[in-house]
Design a protein around this motif. Structure first.
Motif, PDB file in Angstrom:
ATOM      1  N   ASN A  67       0.740  -1.078   0.070  1.00 17.85           N
ATOM      2  CA  ASN A  67      -0.054   0.119  -0.236  1.00 17.85           C
ATOM      3  C   ASN A  67       1.035   1.154   0.010  1.00 17.85           C
ATOM      4  O   ASN A  67       1.374   1.708   1.055  1.00 17.85           O
ATOM      5  CB  ASN A  67      -0.982   0.074   1.056  1.00 17.85           C
ATOM      6  N   ASP A  68       1.070   2.052  -1.205  1.00 24.07           N
ATOM      7  CA  ASP A  68       2.087   3.130  -1.375  1.00 24.07           C
ATOM      8  C   ASP A  68       1.575   4.307  -0.760  1.00 24.07           C
ATOM      9  O   ASP A  68       2.250   5.053  -0.133  1.00 24.07           O
ATOM     10  CB  ASP A  68       2.156   3.362  -2.640  1.00 24.07           C
ATOM     11  N   GLU A  69      -0.033   4.131  -0.530  1.00 24.96           N
ATOM     12  CA  GLU A  69      -0.544   5.289   0.007  1.00 24.96           C
ATOM     13  C   GLU A  69      -0.365   5.540   1.542  1.00 24.96           C
ATOM     14  O   GLU A  69      -0.032   6.745   2.019  1.00 24.96           O
ATOM     15  CB  GLU A  69      -2.138   5.626  -0.574  1.00 24.96           C
ATOM     16  N   VAL A  70      -0.505   4.392   2.014  1.00 25.52           N
ATOM     17  CA  VAL A  70      -0.233   4.404   3.520  1.00 25.52           C
ATOM     18  C   VAL A  70       1.101   4.698   3.909  1.00 25.52           C
ATOM     19  O   VAL A  70       1.403   5.647   4.972  1.00 25.52           O
ATOM     20  CB  VAL A  70      -0.644   3.214   4.091  1.00 25.52           C
ATOM     21  N   GLU A  71       2.106   4.391   3.211  1.00 24.69           N
ATOM     22  CA  GLU A  71       3.570   4.650   3.267  1.00 24.69           C
ATOM     23  C   GLU A  71       3.809   6.065   3.138  1.00 24.69           C
ATOM     24  O   GLU A  71       4.553   6.795   3.911  1.00 24.69           O
ATOM     25  CB  GLU A  71       4.430   3.818   2.303  1.00 24.69           C
TER      26      GLU A  71
END
Length: 766
Positions: A67-71
């Motif tokens: 999950n790139d968004e949470v990172e």
């Protein structure tokens, strides 16, 4: 018509002017709306605000891996946290996200480590997180990390009332072995008197019997015992080392950096360990730096009308009147060590008698003293550093202000005396030593006398004088405490106004007797070693001026006579001041004994004076009168005897008169001066001519006029001197000399007779 024209022509009612104001008002409102829209647009576009919105709205079960968004959002929050710190709203959002496990346990530890507050921590967020401990399946490592974070930011939480409201919920976690040390620390910080209950004490005692005497558990039990000593029957030493460790390592450096960038004072104990070593070869006394008196809560929290508690920080009070007006709304500072630098704060502490505040202050002081003077491996304060000197001077002034010492300094001194060289910070250490409360007679020799005796006989004259002054001040404080705290019914005294320890009168007298006997031994031996040095003798006589008035001045039913090793060096001293002070001491002994004897006759509750005490006083009084007045020195039963052959070999004419008021080495200069004034025409000086009746009276008046009031009081109270020869007491010889009779006994002052005759204290006849 004229009035109408005048009104219509008034500038204030000009229609064009009213129209202009309306246009201006609409323009201002439009500008405000535009600015508000611009601000909301910027906030909507702010990546940090978007990141917080993401963590606030993220749904449960959202995957983390891949999950790139949470990172991206997590990196943004960490960046702001480590740069500026998080606002209270941001801390609430991120703490709720981590403890609710909406995205599992992967990010929990990472989120907790970046919770760096910029100002304060909202209490509601901490309470909700504590509740999550009992709901969610949070790993034990995350639970421990969360409790550590709470302990680190405890002083930055804006209020504590809701946390104390769930005290029982937090207490329930003492059964979890991994959380037990950290829960005990948190409970220690939250405990108030109303928190101590019988079932909680029983639970802690049960855990203590199962786990042993764990330091963190004993610390919590000791606090319980302070509030409710009747509930905690376990014997806990007041000198136990605190079992609570610092748990601020994951946040220490980041929090310090944020506070410095924001220009605010670090409000937690982290600042104690944040000293930067400018020189690696020179130790920085980080524990000896007094914290700045600062508020626990922020100014916004103090003035917020919606706050559940109105508090007034001590730092905002500038007079004792302000303290009285806000007595029940005062908030103690974040660091109790900062109280030492404020007289107003000490006044408040002395007024409220807050046991928890005193425990916090004792813990901080004890930690600083032990770390810098006992446990430091590189010398620490061994170089008389300015930091150590200033710290101990501040501690001394605080104890003098409160008129009592701290238990932590007492425990420190007992350990420090065994390694002290007698020269390091000597005035400060002796000053602290003089503030030690009454020590039981069964322990005083081991704790005090043995290490002090080793130092005394291996140190310089000035150390001996300083120690004598210290022990005199110690005795003065003990006697003062007795006179203040003695109860009229059972004569029990409280050792310290902040503790519940009591000592009976008999045990107190035993401790005072031990101290007086110890000083007598030191004084006798030291006068021999130092050749009866007048400076040392002066400090010794200071001590016995205190001892001789214990009954009348301090109400202690005890009379202890000086040792022969002190009496005779003072009597034969070469300076008149020492002889005068000895005479005053003997005069005060007689006044005290006479008063005690009269009370013994009148009341049955008066203490009984031992026969040995009367014997010692009578013996000393006879010796002084025979020596100074009757010129009958070196007589039998005087305590000082020399062989007749040795006295004859000295070739001193009339050696028995060598220490009277005329020939005494201390007063001979006065006798010579008096002789020259009385008989200026005489070429040959005959000091024996002063012994004529009238010259003798003139000489005594001349001697007393020099300021020797002690000698005057002793003569007036013990010697009945006729001004003319009468009654056989003064026989004028053909050579004009006065022959004093050998009546140097004290009438009725001998041993108690079988017929019950009282030990009288009558005067001597000349």
């Amino acid at each position: 018509m004229a009035a109408t024209l005048s009104l219509s022509g008034s500038p204030g009612l000009d229609p064009s002017s009213s129209s202009d104001q309306s246009v201006s008002s609409r323009s201002n409102n439009r500008s405000l709306r535009v600015a508000e829209k611009e601000r909301k647009k910027n906030e909507a576009e702010d990546p940090f605000v978007l990141a917080l919105k993401y963590f606030s709205d993220v749904e449960a079960g959202t995957p983390v891996h891949g999950n790139d968004e949470v990172e991206k959002n997590m990196v943004m929050v960490e960046k702001v946290a480590y740069m500026k710190g998080l606002s209270p709203e941001a801390i609430s959002i991120m703490l709720e996200f981590a403890m609710s496990l909406r995205m599992g346990t992967t990010l929990c530890a990472r989120v907790l480590k970046c919770l760096i507050p910029a100002t304060v921590v909202p209490q509601e967020a901490v309470v909700r997180a504590v509740v999550w401990l009992g709901i969610g399946k949070i790993p034990i490592s995350t639970r421990i990390l969360f409790i550590k974070w709470v302990l680190t930011v405890f002083d930055m939480i804006d209020a504590k009332d809701q946390l104390r409201a769930i005290y029982g919920f937090i207490f329930s976690y003492v059964t979890e072995e991994n959380l037990f040390p950290f829960i005990c620390h948190l409970l220690y910080l939250l405990t108030r008197k109303e928190s101590v209950r019988v079932f909680r004490v029983r639970k802690l005692l049960e855990l203590q019997s199962r786990l042993g005497r764990q330091p963190f558990l004993l610390s919590l039990l000791s606090l319980y015992k302070v509030f409710c000593p009747e509930l905690v029957t376990l014997s806990i030493s007041s000198r136990i080392k605190s079992g609570f460790r610092n748990h601020n390592m994951p946040w220490k450096s980041a929090l310090i950096a944020v506070q410095k960038r924001n220009g605010s004072q670090v409000a937690t104990s982290i600042s104690l360990a944040s000293a930067i070593k400018t020189n690696p070869r020179k130790r920085k006394h980080c524990h000896l730096e007094l914290p700045v008196l600062s508020s626990v809560v922020s100014k916004e929290a103090q003035t917020d009308p919606s706050s559940s508690r109105k508090v007034v920080p001590l730092v905002q009070l500038h007079s004792f009147a302000h303290i009285l007006e806000n007595m029940h709304r005062i908030e103690l500072p974040a660091q109790m060590g900062s109280l030492l630098g404020s007289s107003l704060a000490l006044q408040y502490l002395d007024c409220v008698q807050d046991e928890s505040a005193l425990l916090r202050l004792n813990f901080w002081l004890g930690h600083a003293l032990h770390e810098e003077f006992l446990f430091c491996g590189d010398g620490g304060a061994s170089q008389n550093s300015e930091e150590a000197l200033q710290f101990l001077n501040t501690l001394l002034s605080t104890q003098h202000f409160l008129q009592e010492g701290f238990s932590c300094s007492e425990a420190f001194l007992y350990k420090f005396l065994s390694v002290w060289d007698g020269s390091l910070l000597r005035p400060q250490i002796l000053g602290l030593l003089s503030n030690i409360p009454v020590v039981p007679s069964s322990q005083i020799r081991r704790l005090l006398f043995e290490p002090l005796m080793q130092l005394f006989f291996t140190s310089s004259l000035f150390f001996k004088c300083g120690l004598m002054e210290c022990l005199n001040n110690m005795l003065l404080k003990w006697l003062t405490w007795h006179s203040v705290y003695a109860l009229e019914d059972d004569l029990d005294i409280s050792l310290n106004s902040h503790t519940s320890i009591n000592m009976t009168l008999s045990r107190f007298k035993d401790s005072v007797m031990e101290l007086v006997d110890f000083v007598g031994q030191l004084a006798s031996l030291s006068l021999q070693l130092e050749g009866c040095h007048s400076l040392l003798l002066s400090f010794i006589l200071d001590f016995y001026e205190t001892v001789c008035d214990t009954f009348l001045k301090y109400g202690l039913p005890l009379v202890v006579m000086p040792t022969p090793g002190v009496f005779y060096p003072a009597l034969f001293a070469t300076d008149p001041v020492s002889v005068d002070r000895l005479a005053y001491i003997m005069y005060r002994y007689k006044v005290n004994l006479t008063s005690a004897k009269s009370q013994e006759k009148l009341t049955e509750q008066a203490f009984h004076i031992s026969r040995q005490t009367f014997r010692e006083f009578n013996h000393y009084a006879v010796v002084m009168v025979n020596c100074l007045w009757n010129s009958n020195m070196f007589q039998p039963d005087m305590g000082v005897q020399l062989g007749e052959e040795l006295l004859l070999k000295s070739n001193v004419p009339q050696y028995w008169t060598s220490f009277d008021l005329i020939h005494h080495p201390a007063f001979m200069s006065y006798a010579v001066d008096f002789h020259q004034r009385c008989w200026p025409e005489r070429k040959d000086m005959d000091l024996n001519s002063i012994k004529h009746s009238k010259p003798w009276s003139w000489y005594l008046e001349y001697l007393f006029s020099q300021g020797y009031d002690g000698l005057k009081q002793f003569v007036q109270s013990n010697i009945s001197r006729p001004l003319t020869a009468a009654g056989g007491h003064v026989d004028r010889q053909d050579d004009g000399h006065v022959d004093r009779q050998d009546n140097g006994h004290v009438d009725g002052q001998g041993d108690r007779q079988d017929n019950g005759q009282d030990d009288g204290l009558s005067t001597l006849q000349r």
